[in-house]
Structures are given as structure tokens and as C-alpha cells.
Design an enzyme around this catalytic site. Structure first.
Site, short mmCIF file in Angstrom:
data_model
loop_
_atom_site.label_atom_id
_atom_site.label_comp_id
_atom_site.label_asym_id
_atom_site.label_seq_id
_atom_site.Cartn_x
_atom_site.Cartn_y
_atom_site.Cartn_z
N LYS A 113 0.84 -1.18 -0.08
CA LYS A 113 0.09 0.17 0.07
C LYS A 113 0.77 1.23 0.08
CE LYS A 113 -0.36 -0.07 4.97
NZ LYS A 113 -1.23 -0.10 6.12
N ARG B 146 -9.74 -0.18 15.73
CA ARG B 146 -9.63 0.65 14.58
C ARG B 146 -10.83 0.51 13.81
NH1 ARG B 146 -3.89 1.15 11.75
NH2 ARG B 146 -4.30 -1.02 11.20
N MET C 163 8.60 24.79 -0.72
CA MET C 163 7.81 24.01 -1.58
C MET C 163 8.81 23.20 -2.40
SD MET C 163 4.75 24.37 -4.38
CE MET C 163 3.78 25.14 -3.24
N TYR D 179 11.95 31.96 3.47
CA TYR D 179 10.62 32.64 3.73
C TYR D 179 10.57 33.13 5.45
CZ TYR D 179 8.77 31.21 -0.84
OH TYR D 179 8.63 31.11 -1.98
#
Length: 370
Positions: A38, A136, A313, A264
Site C-alpha cells: 500500500k 480501529r 515547496m 521565507y
């Protein structure tokens, strides 16, 4: 001389073979191996991983969602694929692609019987998920009688396996709880099998269950993180080989004077002369902002270079003041020699999260073919 010229994720199939062979050696010869692929093969490439594992002998695959199973079928994977967390909206597609659902609630069981009946299925293979303590998803022990009746009243489906999931098999302080889970699962399986008239395949062990609880191997074991080179304990990590290596390059080097800022929001301000390297990988590639401000690092010429300021990013900037390096040199985010678990731990997370976050835009390169 740099071995990569851009950001790449190397997938080492020789290491995958090594890990599979090691984990298989830990179970009996009659115990089946279910490989969990997965999340794009834990961040690598599900089709590449699955096709190699199918070639070397895996018995079953597991994915989380129907869409992941479809990707494998379209890639040519033939062996059974278990969908661990299917949703009823996808049941038609699931049957179309000959995937096998893990049914975990009254809603999913009823809806799948309805869909299978509508599509004129006979004895379509399904798996029943029991909740033995993880809380779960899964049927509870009080549901077994109801499940038995639902199964008795239809011939559209057939139970292939009964499964559950260990919650803390890597934690030796939770041994009592884990043994209780194993016992609960066995009792639920026996109760349901009495009604079925046969005992389906039983599987409960994850990677740490394989390594720590032989009494929970049953007929099949599921391995995810172990296949990719991580054993959740140092003694097992030494026996395994990380399959994925995330590497990039230094795009540019800057020299900051005291008082200069970087990135930033001026996330880093130099108090002394600082040499920085900019690397073309960022939070859009899976290196989240939590790795910024010296919580994360890369390795350049075998030395740690800590991330300065905020992760961008598409870029990170790292401190190379004390590292002899140049533009074009390789920067290793994680590899077989620079374990992803250690990188993740330093930033307060786990290897699973770092590995599975790698963006599809990062180029995949297969190495170590055998």
C-alpha cells in the site's frame, strides 16, 4: 564525483530480495507471505515492488484501497490482492479487477453480499477482519454470531481468510496485551470456523509480529515495513537493508554574513559567517516543514548538514559551513547507509511517515536488479 544529477528515489531490488528472504526465514515453510504494498509500496513504487516480489515467490499482496489494487492489476500482477480498507462505493470495481475485500463491519458485509449477488457471483473470495484490541476497524467478538448467520444465508461469497492486527508487537512492555490479542483472535476464529465448517487462512502478524511472536504466525503473515528495510528495533534493522534511497544535489552555495537572513519569513538569521547549500527538494516532494529549523538534516560528503529556516515547496537550504563541498555534489536525504528511521526520529516522527510522503514527481530509478 556526484552519482546523481537531480532529485531521485533509488529502489534497490537486491535489497528487497534480501529482506523478503530474511523475513521468510523467520516463519515455517508452510506459512504464506503476504506482502503489503500500500501507499505506493511505502513510498517507492507499488508496481515495481509487487512485480519483483511476485517473481521471487510472494503468496499474496495487500493494499489499503481499491484504487491501489487496480494499479497493480493494470501493471500485470496476477496473484491475489487483499484490499484492507475497501469502501462500498468501489465494490463493483473491486470485483471487476478480481480484488479481494477485507470486510470489517455489518455495513461492508451486507453491501458486499448485495453487490456480489447482483453481479451473479458464486463463492467470491472475501476476508473477515476481527478487532482483537487495536479498536480501529473490525468485527468485535459479540458480532461473530451475526456474521455467521449472514455468511450462512448466501453462496455469493466465500471466506478465504480471517485476519486481525496487532497493536504493539514491537513494544516488549506490551507483551501481555499482545498475547491477549492473539488469544482473542484465536477464540473468534474458532467460533466462526465452527459455523463455516472449515478453518480459513488465519493471519494476524505484522513485521514485528513475525519477528517477536512466532505463536501468532498462523497460516500467513503480513509484512510491510520489514520488506522495505526497517524492523522497528535496532537488532532487526541490522539484519535488513533499506530498499529506498532519496538523493538530490547541491544547486547553489551561498555565503551569509552575520545578520543576513535566509528563506521565507527570514526563518534563519546568521549570527556568524555561514555557508549554505540549496537543494532541489521541498515539502511538495515529501520533506515537510517539520524538518526545518535544524530538526532535519541531509548528508553531504558523509557529514550532516542541518536544514536552515523553513522548508520551501521545492527547496531546502542546509548549513555546509564546516563541510567541504561544491555545487553539483550529492546530498543524501536517506539511504541504506543513512537510515530513514534515524532521520525521521531526529525530527520527531517515524520512518513510515518519511518514506510514504515522497511525492510522485520525484523520479524513481531501479537499481540492484537480480
Amino acid at each position: 564525483m556526484s552519482s546523481v544529477k537531480e532529485t531521485v528515489l533509488e529502489i534497490n531490488l537486491a535489497h528487497l530480495t534480501h529482506n523478503y528472504t530474511y523475513l521468510k526465514s523467520k516463519v515455517g515453510t508452510n506459512v504464506k507471505i503476504l506482502a503489503v504494498v500500500k501507499a505506493s509500496g511505502y513510498g517507492s513504487d507499488a508496481a515495481i515492488i509487487a512485480k519483483h516480489l511476485e517473481k521471487i515467490g510472494a503468496d499474496y499482496f495487500a493494499v489499503a484501497y481499491t484504487s491501489e489494487g487496480i494499479v497493480l492489476r493494470e501493471a500485470g500482477v496476477k496473484i491475489p490482492i487483499l484490499v484492507l480498507h475497501p469502501q462500498p462505493v468501489n465494490f463493483h470495481k473491486l470485483i471487476e479487477y478480481q480484488l479481494e475485500p477485507s470486510l470489517y463491519s455489518s455495513r461492508t458485509l451486507k453491501e458486499f453480499i448485495k453487490t456480489a449477488t447482483t453481479l451473479n457471483q458464486k463463492k467470491y473470495p472475501i476476508h473477515i477482519k476481527f478487532n482483537s484490541g487495536l479498536n480501529r476497524i473490525g468485527f468485535n467478538k459479540n458480532d461473530v454470531a451475526w456474521v455467521s448467520k449472514e455468511l450462512y444465508d448466501t453462496n455469493a461469497i466465500q471466506v478465504i481468510s480471517l485476519l486481525s492486527h496487532l497493536a504493539a508487537s514491537e513494544d516488549h512492555n506490551e507483551k501481555t496485551f499482545t498475547l491477549q490479542q492473539i488469544n482473542t483472535f484465536k477464540k473468534m476464529a474458532e467460533q466462526l470456523s465452527d459455523t463455516l465448517g472449515y478453518m480459513p487462512i488465519l493471519h494476524q502478524s505484522n513485521t514485528s509480529g513475525i519477528l517477536n511472536y512466532p505463536e501468532a504466525h498462523f497460516d500467513m503473515v503480513r509484512t510491510g515495513i520489514g520488506l522495505y528495510g526497517y524492523g522497528n528495533e535496532a537488532k532487526y534493522d541490522r539484519k535488513l537493508k533499506p530498499v529506498a534511497s532519496l538523493k538530490s544535489v547541491i544547486s547553489q552555495i551561498h555565503e551569509l554574513e552575520p545578520g543576513a537572513s535566509l528563506g521565507y519569513n527570514r526563518g534563519f538569521k546568521a549570527t556568524d559567517y555561514t555557508k549554505t547549500a540549496t537543494i532541489p527538494i521541498g515539502h511538495a516532494d515529501g520533506i515537510s516543514r517539520q524538518y526545518g529549523n535544524k530538526k532535519g538534516f541531509v548528508t553531504i560528503n558523509n557529514k550532516r548538514a542541518y536544514i536552515l529556516g523553513n522548508v520551501c515547496m521545492d527547496m531546502i537550504m542546509v548549513d555546509v559551513t564546516d563541510i567541504n563541498c561544491k555545487e553539483g555534489d550529492e546530498a543524501v536525504i536517506f539511504s541504506a547507509n543513512h537510515n530513514a528511521a534515524k532521520v525521521a526520529e531526529h525530527s520527531g516522527t517515524i520512518s513510515y511517515e518519511l518514506l510514504t510522503a515522497i511525492s510522485p514527481r520525484v523520479k524513481r530509478v531501479v537499481i540492484g536488479k537480480n
